[in-house]
Design an enzyme around this catalytic site. Structure first.
Site, PDB file in Angstrom:
ATOM      1  N   GLU A  23       0.861  -1.181   0.000  1.00  0.00           N
ATOM      2  CA  GLU A  23       0.000   0.000   0.000  1.00  0.00           C
ATOM      3  C   GLU A  23       0.900   1.236   0.000  1.00  0.00           C
ATOM      4  O   GLU A  23       1.781   1.394   0.846  1.00  0.00           O
ATOM      5  CB  GLU A  23      -0.921   0.000   1.231  1.00  0.00           C
ATOM      6  CG  GLU A  23      -1.852   1.196   1.233  1.00  0.00           C
ATOM      7  CD  GLU A  23      -3.192   0.944   1.927  1.00  0.00           C
ATOM      8  OE1 GLU A  23      -3.462  -0.199   2.306  1.00  0.00           O
ATOM      9  OE2 GLU A  23      -3.954   1.917   2.075  1.00  0.00           O
ATOM     10  N   ARG A  24       0.675   2.094  -0.987  1.00  0.00           N
ATOM     11  CA  ARG A  24       1.471   3.319  -1.170  1.00  0.00           C
ATOM     12  C   ARG A  24       2.958   3.017  -1.360  1.00  0.00           C
ATOM     13  O   ARG A  24       3.818   3.817  -0.957  1.00  0.00           O
ATOM     14  CB  ARG A  24       1.296   4.286   0.008  1.00  0.00           C
ATOM     15  CG  ARG A  24      -0.129   4.529   0.428  1.00  0.00           C
ATOM     16  CD  ARG A  24      -0.998   5.048  -0.667  1.00  0.00           C
ATOM     17  NE  ARG A  24      -2.397   5.123  -0.253  1.00  0.00           N
ATOM     18  CZ  ARG A  24      -3.398   5.332  -1.097  1.00  0.00           C
ATOM     19  NH1 ARG A  24      -3.174   5.474  -2.387  1.00  0.00           N
ATOM     20  NH2 ARG A  24      -4.626   5.394  -0.660  1.00  0.00           N
ATOM     21  N   ASN A  75      -3.201  -1.596   7.572  1.00  0.00           N
ATOM     22  CA  ASN A  75      -4.520  -2.134   7.207  1.00  0.00           C
ATOM     23  C   ASN A  75      -4.326  -3.648   7.194  1.00  0.00           C
ATOM     24  O   ASN A  75      -4.162  -4.281   6.157  1.00  0.00           O
ATOM     25  CB  ASN A  75      -4.949  -1.636   5.826  1.00  0.00           C
ATOM     26  CG  ASN A  75      -5.302  -0.158   5.865  1.00  0.00           C
ATOM     27  OD1 ASN A  75      -5.819   0.339   6.868  1.00  0.00           O
ATOM     28  ND2 ASN A  75      -5.015   0.554   4.786  1.00  0.00           N
ATOM     29  N   LYS A  91      -4.112  -0.207  13.997  1.00  0.00           N
ATOM     30  CA  LYS A  91      -4.987   0.832  13.430  1.00  0.00           C
ATOM     31  C   LYS A  91      -6.413   0.371  13.701  1.00  0.00           C
ATOM     32  O   LYS A  91      -6.848  -0.659  13.177  1.00  0.00           O
ATOM     33  CB  LYS A  91      -4.719   0.954  11.928  1.00  0.00           C
ATOM     34  CG  LYS A  91      -5.684   1.837  11.157  1.00  0.00           C
ATOM     35  CD  LYS A  91      -5.252   1.978   9.682  1.00  0.00           C
ATOM     36  CE  LYS A  91      -6.236   2.802   8.868  1.00  0.00           C
ATOM     37  NZ  LYS A  91      -5.826   2.970   7.467  1.00  0.00           N
ATOM     38  N   GLU A 130     -10.810   4.439   8.881  1.00  0.00           N
ATOM     39  CA  GLU A 130     -10.903   4.086   7.464  1.00  0.00           C
ATOM     40  C   GLU A 130     -11.430   2.658   7.262  1.00  0.00           C
ATOM     41  O   GLU A 130     -10.881   1.869   6.497  1.00  0.00           O
ATOM     42  CB  GLU A 130      -9.543   4.262   6.783  1.00  0.00           C
ATOM     43  CG  GLU A 130      -9.069   5.708   6.824  1.00  0.00           C
ATOM     44  CD  GLU A 130      -7.792   5.984   6.032  1.00  0.00           C
ATOM     45  OE1 GLU A 130      -6.987   5.057   5.881  1.00  0.00           O
ATOM     46  OE2 GLU A 130      -7.635   7.126   5.571  1.00  0.00           O
ATOM     47  N   ARG A 150      -2.342   3.640  16.691  1.00  0.00           N
ATOM     48  CA  ARG A 150      -2.321   4.795  15.798  1.00  0.00           C
ATOM     49  C   ARG A 150      -3.355   5.863  16.175  1.00  0.00           C
ATOM     50  O   ARG A 150      -4.531   5.556  16.436  1.00  0.00           O
ATOM     51  CB  ARG A 150      -2.521   4.344  14.347  1.00  0.00           C
ATOM     52  CG  ARG A 150      -1.353   3.466  13.928  1.00  0.00           C
ATOM     53  CD  ARG A 150      -1.396   3.088  12.503  1.00  0.00           C
ATOM     54  NE  ARG A 150      -0.858   4.090  11.615  1.00  0.00           N
ATOM     55  CZ  ARG A 150      -1.479   4.556  10.547  1.00  0.00           C
ATOM     56  NH1 ARG A 150      -2.707   4.167  10.263  1.00  0.00           N
ATOM     57  NH2 ARG A 150      -0.898   5.423   9.759  1.00  0.00           N
ATOM     58  N   LYS A 155       0.422  10.979  13.359  1.00  0.00           N
ATOM     59  CA  LYS A 155       0.937  11.551  12.109  1.00  0.00           C
ATOM     60  C   LYS A 155       1.393  12.982  12.352  1.00  0.00           C
ATOM     61  O   LYS A 155       0.788  13.704  13.152  1.00  0.00           O
ATOM     62  CB  LYS A 155      -0.136  11.533  11.015  1.00  0.00           C
ATOM     63  CG  LYS A 155      -0.429  10.126  10.510  1.00  0.00           C
ATOM     64  CD  LYS A 155      -1.212  10.097   9.213  1.00  0.00           C
ATOM     65  CE  LYS A 155      -1.492   8.651   8.830  1.00  0.00           C
ATOM     66  NZ  LYS A 155      -2.082   8.466   7.493  1.00  0.00           N
ATOM     67  N   ASP A 214      -3.232  14.275   6.816  1.00  0.00           N
ATOM     68  CA  ASP A 214      -2.692  13.014   6.284  1.00  0.00           C
ATOM     69  C   ASP A 214      -1.524  13.284   5.347  1.00  0.00           C
ATOM     70  O   ASP A 214      -1.659  13.129   4.139  1.00  0.00           O
ATOM     71  CB  ASP A 214      -3.819  12.276   5.529  1.00  0.00           C
ATOM     72  CG  ASP A 214      -3.416  10.870   5.153  1.00  0.00           C
ATOM     73  OD1 ASP A 214      -2.388  10.395   5.636  1.00  0.00           O
ATOM     74  OD2 ASP A 214      -4.153  10.243   4.367  1.00  0.00           O
ATOM     75  N   GLU A 239       4.637   9.921  13.562  1.00  0.00           N
ATOM     76  CA  GLU A 239       4.638   9.090  12.353  1.00  0.00           C
ATOM     77  C   GLU A 239       4.953   9.996  11.165  1.00  0.00           C
ATOM     78  O   GLU A 239       4.225  10.952  10.890  1.00  0.00           O
ATOM     79  CB  GLU A 239       3.284   8.405  12.171  1.00  0.00           C
ATOM     80  CG  GLU A 239       3.261   7.495  10.950  1.00  0.00           C
ATOM     81  CD  GLU A 239       1.928   6.738  10.791  1.00  0.00           C
ATOM     82  OE1 GLU A 239       1.453   6.127  11.773  1.00  0.00           O
ATOM     83  OE2 GLU A 239       1.376   6.787   9.685  1.00  0.00           O
ATOM     84  N   GLU A 270       3.566   9.251  -0.893  1.00  0.00           N
ATOM     85  CA  GLU A 270       2.170   9.093  -1.330  1.00  0.00           C
ATOM     86  C   GLU A 270       1.606  10.377  -1.944  1.00  0.00           C
ATOM     87  O   GLU A 270       1.039  10.355  -3.037  1.00  0.00           O
ATOM     88  CB  GLU A 270       1.315   8.672  -0.133  1.00  0.00           C
ATOM     89  CG  GLU A 270      -0.169   8.600  -0.456  1.00  0.00           C
ATOM     90  CD  GLU A 270      -1.016   8.202   0.743  1.00  0.00           C
ATOM     91  OE1 GLU A 270      -0.458   7.888   1.808  1.00  0.00           O
ATOM     92  OE2 GLU A 270      -2.261   8.196   0.597  1.00  0.00           O
ATOM     93  N   GLU A 288       5.573  22.100  -3.170  1.00  0.00           N
ATOM     94  CA  GLU A 288       4.437  22.827  -2.579  1.00  0.00           C
ATOM     95  C   GLU A 288       3.968  23.921  -3.540  1.00  0.00           C
ATOM     96  O   GLU A 288       2.769  24.110  -3.754  1.00  0.00           O
ATOM     97  CB  GLU A 288       4.886  23.445  -1.253  1.00  0.00           C
ATOM     98  CG  GLU A 288       3.812  24.279  -0.566  1.00  0.00           C
ATOM     99  CD  GLU A 288       4.335  24.913   0.718  1.00  0.00           C
ATOM    100  OE1 GLU A 288       5.520  25.328   0.752  1.00  0.00           O
ATOM    101  OE2 GLU A 288       3.564  24.996   1.686  1.00  0.00           O
TER     102      GLU A 288
END
Ligand code: GCV
Length: 869
Positions: A214-215, A257, A334, A338, A371, A412, A417, A439, A445, A564
């Site tokens: 993932e990512r 996840n 987690k 989500e 988390r 985070k 995010d 984190e 990502e 940015e």
């Protein structure tokens, strides 16, 4: 040394050429010329081997030192190495020292069992060294995992000690000594004690058990394949070596996840094999678990954390895991986020959930990283008081003090995010009786994935150095809070979401390796500057040339601001497709849905009102000293303005510029900066090995094109929405641009693009002629001269189209659209790609024709061409 070889190789290649030309009529016999050719061939192979760097060695290349650095190192490094510690970690420290020094100074140290009467590198814990050499009377108080590099002179003999309080410290000390040597520093008079800033320095790898990540943008998982640990775990031990060189001491090996199957008994031997591969490098294995496991795996009818059966199940499960893997570092969880199940199913708190798992880990010394990324992704977007930014604080601050001591809340760095610009999460300043960790996302990502260069260290430092004013007048930067220094917590530290996979270069992009390196160095010492980290990484990865150092540093240190600038400035967040691939532009993707990444841009103004006075109240989650600065428009920093306030487009920033003009300007500045990176990188030709030089050049050239796509898309969107013109007259006016839909089309059909901003003029042309081709033609009407042609086309993953460009009857370029862009399925900004064709002599009336031949399901689509000087 490398330079010499390069020159010699060049001479050889000339000889080889001559020889081939001259030798055609000759036959047998190994002439002197042939022997020379063969010697050259050998050298060429050697040279090629030296130059054909894949990036696999990352910053542990141990390339030969050159010139004065080599001479000095050869005189300072003794001939012998002694390892007094019999742990596997010390064995790694010893082997790595021998390996590294062999590479750098071309000598293989003699390994001896006892301290000799000649100079030696001595590896051992303080106790072991004291025992072997009591006369040295070593006095030091070393923190756990810390090391002491110490030069000792016994009469006439010089020793270099790698001392530590424990074996892990030996590993880190050896890495530090090697780093010094590789940096060309003297190691003759050492007296350096160093210990980690925080006890927890982990990476989280979001690898799925099927081998996908993932990512992940650097290939498939090094850990997993088809629901098992990979047969060959060589890459895991190599990864362990990279991590050890940075002082990383834990790695969670599966996606947060989490597939519940990770806790099924048949997975135990698989996890154990991975743990064994990491163990010699001092990297303790951790796993991510699913909170519903007592039910899904355990067969219980509940996973209520307050149910005794559930507590017993967690205990039995971890007893079995620790029997197989006694040094398991712990667990990441987690929950209630989500779509993951959590304590809310039973009306329980996060503390209930965390503690039931933590208590099962506790007897084994395991820790739980719980988390803090908990939020409702079905929020009513029409309610202006709703705010995802509030969620971490709202969920966890009221529970401060309710978590067991082996629980750490993993937060985070920002409240949303991993967006391109966020303030530090207010939760850091709000937990006084709870352990916490920051984190940081190493994998890019929201930062252009493996296709854009963004050095994240300056962004992380901005968060780590931010003073939360959490304890009166004592400065309380985030780094001190998460390390447990401020409120004297027993645990805390750093977690980095890793960016590695099976690709040769680990991260899918040579320059992205710097982010893993930088993360690890900051986790050890967050006081290092971004410049120091960039310099170290560049020198270790590309060598000692000062021009290479300066050029790469200049690109890296500006790259966050650049990214940015062309994605989402002023706190707008990354204006990407947040419900899709998180890569291409989609300004409205964040709006009118429950995910809560709203920027609330409309025709009148832009930004989230998070004030206490009129907004969501998020700012009130900070301590008063911080809240005061953020609440007032007078003091709110421009970089965070639109994250914290809603203002009209004509609102003037502290610089005096209006918000809308800043949006336009920054996008032009960002795109121009990447174009400049390409030029800067080109100056390194011959100073960086050819393969990595070319790979990075290609990546930067692609990024430069993509930055223009972003520039035009975001500016077009805001221009259309605000109805305010760019004072510099650029937005909507593109000199030399000819829209594909305005060209003379043969076979191509015009398509509307969604979102409209993703294509110039909101339209493109696509060719449906399977097996055939289409063309788009225009007549050049400018002055005669040299021009560059930019062809903006769409490179989807569904096939490989072929493009040919003609000027009159002359074919001037052709290429395949064969890039693998992230989920580039549609005609949009993700698949939009630029082909640059420089140096074309054009005359008025010349016909420029682009011919597209579709391949697979790809339709050889075109957006526009640009004819520029
Ligand atoms: C692992 C974001 C990412 C998800 C990730 C999640 C998380 O939403 O897009 O891929 O899931 O964060 O950090 O849990």
């Amino acid at each position: 040394m490398l330079k010499d070889l390069r020159v010699y190789a060049h001479a050889c290649s000339a000889v080889t050429h001559d020889r081939v030309a001259a030798s055609k009529p000759q036959h047998a016999g190994r002439s002197a010329g042939a022997a020379r050719v063969s010697a050259c061939a050998t050298l060429l192979v050697l040279t090629f081997a030296l130059h054909a760097e894949t990036g696999h060695d990352a910053w542990l290349r141990y390339a030969p030192l050159e010139g004065a650095a080599l001479v000095r190192a050869q005189s300072e490094i003794p001939a012998v190495i002694v390892n007094l510690d019999n742990s596997p970690l010390a064995a790694s420290a010893n082997a790595e020292s021998v390996r590294g020094l062999r590479g750098m100074i071309g000598r293989t140290l003699r390994e001896e069992a006892a301290i000799p009467r000649e100079g030696a590198i001595v590896i051992g814990t303080l106790d072991e060294i004291r025992q072997a050499m009591p006369q040295w009377n070593l006095q030091a108080d070393l923190a756990p995992e810390g090391y002491w590099l110490k030069s000792m002179d016994s009469p006439g003999v010089h020793y270099t000690l790698i001392a530590a309080s424990d074996p892990r410290g030996l590993l880190y000390g050896a890495a530090a000594l090697l780093r010094k040597a590789a940096m060309g520093e003297s190691v003759a008079a050492l007296d350096e004690k160093s210990s980690p800033y925080a006890p927890v320095r982990w990476v989280n790898d979001w690898d799925n058990l099927d081998g996908s990540i993932e990512r992940g943008y650097g290939g498939r998982s090094i850990f997993w394949d088809k629901l098992k640990a990979r047969e060959d775990l060589t890459r895991v031990s190599e990864y362990g070596r990279l991590l050890a060189s940075l002082g990383i001491n834990g790695c969670s090996i599966n996606n947060v996840n989490a597939n519940p199957r990770i806790l099924s008994p048949e997975m135990l031997p698989e996890i154990a094999r991975i743990a064994a591969a990491f163990r010699p490098w001092g990297v303790r294995t951790a796993i991510a678990i699913d909170f519903g496991s007592p039910k899904t795996i355990g067969g219980l009818d509940t996973f209520d954390p307050l149910d005794e059966k559930v507590a017993a199940w967690w205990k039995t499960t971890f007893d079995a895991i620790y029997a197989a893997i006694p040094d398991l570092a712990g667990v990441v969880l987690k929950a209630d986020s989500e779509g993951r199940v959590g304590p809310s199913t039973y009306g329980r708190t996060h503390a209930d959930a965390a503690n039931v798992v933590a208590r099962a880990l506790k007897p084994h010394g395991g820790i739980l990283l719980y988390r803090g990324f908990v939020y409702d992704h079905h929020m009513d977007w029409q309610n202006l008081k709703n705010d995802r930014g509030r969620a971490a604080w709202d969920n966890f601050q009221p529970l401060d003090g309710k978590f067991d001591d082996n629980v750490i809340i993993q937060i985070k760095h920002g409240p949303i995010d991993f967006q391109v610009r966020e303030p530090a999460s207010p939760l850091f300043g709000a937990l006084e009786h709870t352990n916490q960790a920051i984190e940081l996302q190493i994998t890019q990502e929201y930062f252009g994935q493996a296709h854009h260069t963004v050095f994240l260290v300056p962004m992380w430092k901005t968060a780590l150095d931010f003073d939360m004013h959490a304890a009166g007048s004592t400065p309380t930067p985030v780094k001190a809070l998460i390390a447990g220094k401020t409120f004297h917590r027993p645990l805390g530290g750093f977690v980095g979401v890793s960016n590695i996979g099976l690709d040769d270069d680990w991260s899918g992009n040579q320059l992205s390796q710097a982010n893993l390196y930088g993360y690890g160095r900051l986790a050890w010492n967050p006081d290092l500057t971004s410049r120091q980290i960039a310099a170290e990484w560049t020198r270790l990865t590309f060598g000692a040339d000062p021009k290479v150092d300066e050029t790469i540093a200049s690109i890296q240190l500006s790259s966050w601001r650049t990214y940015e600038n062309y994605t989402g400035p002023l706190g707008l967040q990354t204006l990407t497709d947040i419900v899709g691939n998180h890569y291409g532009v989609n300004v409205e993707a964040s709006e009118r849905n429950g995910w809560g990444q709203w920027h609330r841009a409309d025709e009148k103004g832009v930004g989230m009102d998070r004030t206490v006075a009129t907004g969501t109240g998020y700012i009130g989650q900070y301590r008063p000293a911080v809240a005061k600065v953020y609440e007032s428009l007078q003091t709110c920093p421009d970089d965070l303005l639109l994250f914290l306030h809603h203002v009209p487009y004509a609102y003037r920033l502290h610089s005096g510029k209006t918000v809308i003009q800043y949006i336009y300007d920054s996008h032009y500045e960002g795109a121009a900066a990447v174009e400049q990176y390409v030029q800067q990188w080109k100056t390194l030709r011959g100073l960086v090995d050819e393969r990595r030089y070319k790979e990075i050049l290609a990546q930067l050239e692609y990024q430069a094109g993509q930055a223009e796509v972003w520039r035009d898309a975001v500016n077009t969107w805001f221009h259309r929405e605000s109805h305010i013109d760019d004072t510099a007259g650029r937005v909507g006016h593109y000199p030399g641009r000819v829209e594909a839909e305005a060209m003379t089309l043969d076979g191509y059909a015009v398509r509307d693009i969604t979102p409209f901003e993703d294509a110039s003029g909101g339209q493109a042309v696509a060719c449906a002629a399977r097996g055939g081709s289409c063309s788009a033609t225009t007549k050049f009407s400018g002055a005669p001269g040299w021009y560059s042609l930019r062809v903006q086309y769409f490179d989807q993953t569904s096939g490989v189209s072929h493009y040919r460009v003609w000027v009159g009857k002359q074919l001037i370029d052709e290429w395949d659209a064969d890039m693998q862009l992230p989920r580039a399925i549609r005609l949009d900004s993700t698949s939009s790609t630029r082909r640059l064709i420089p140096g074309i002599a054009l005359r008025p009336g010349d016909e420029i024709r682009i011919e597209g031949r579709p391949g697979g399901n790809e339709q050889a689509a075109l957006d526009y061409i640009e004819i520029v000087k």
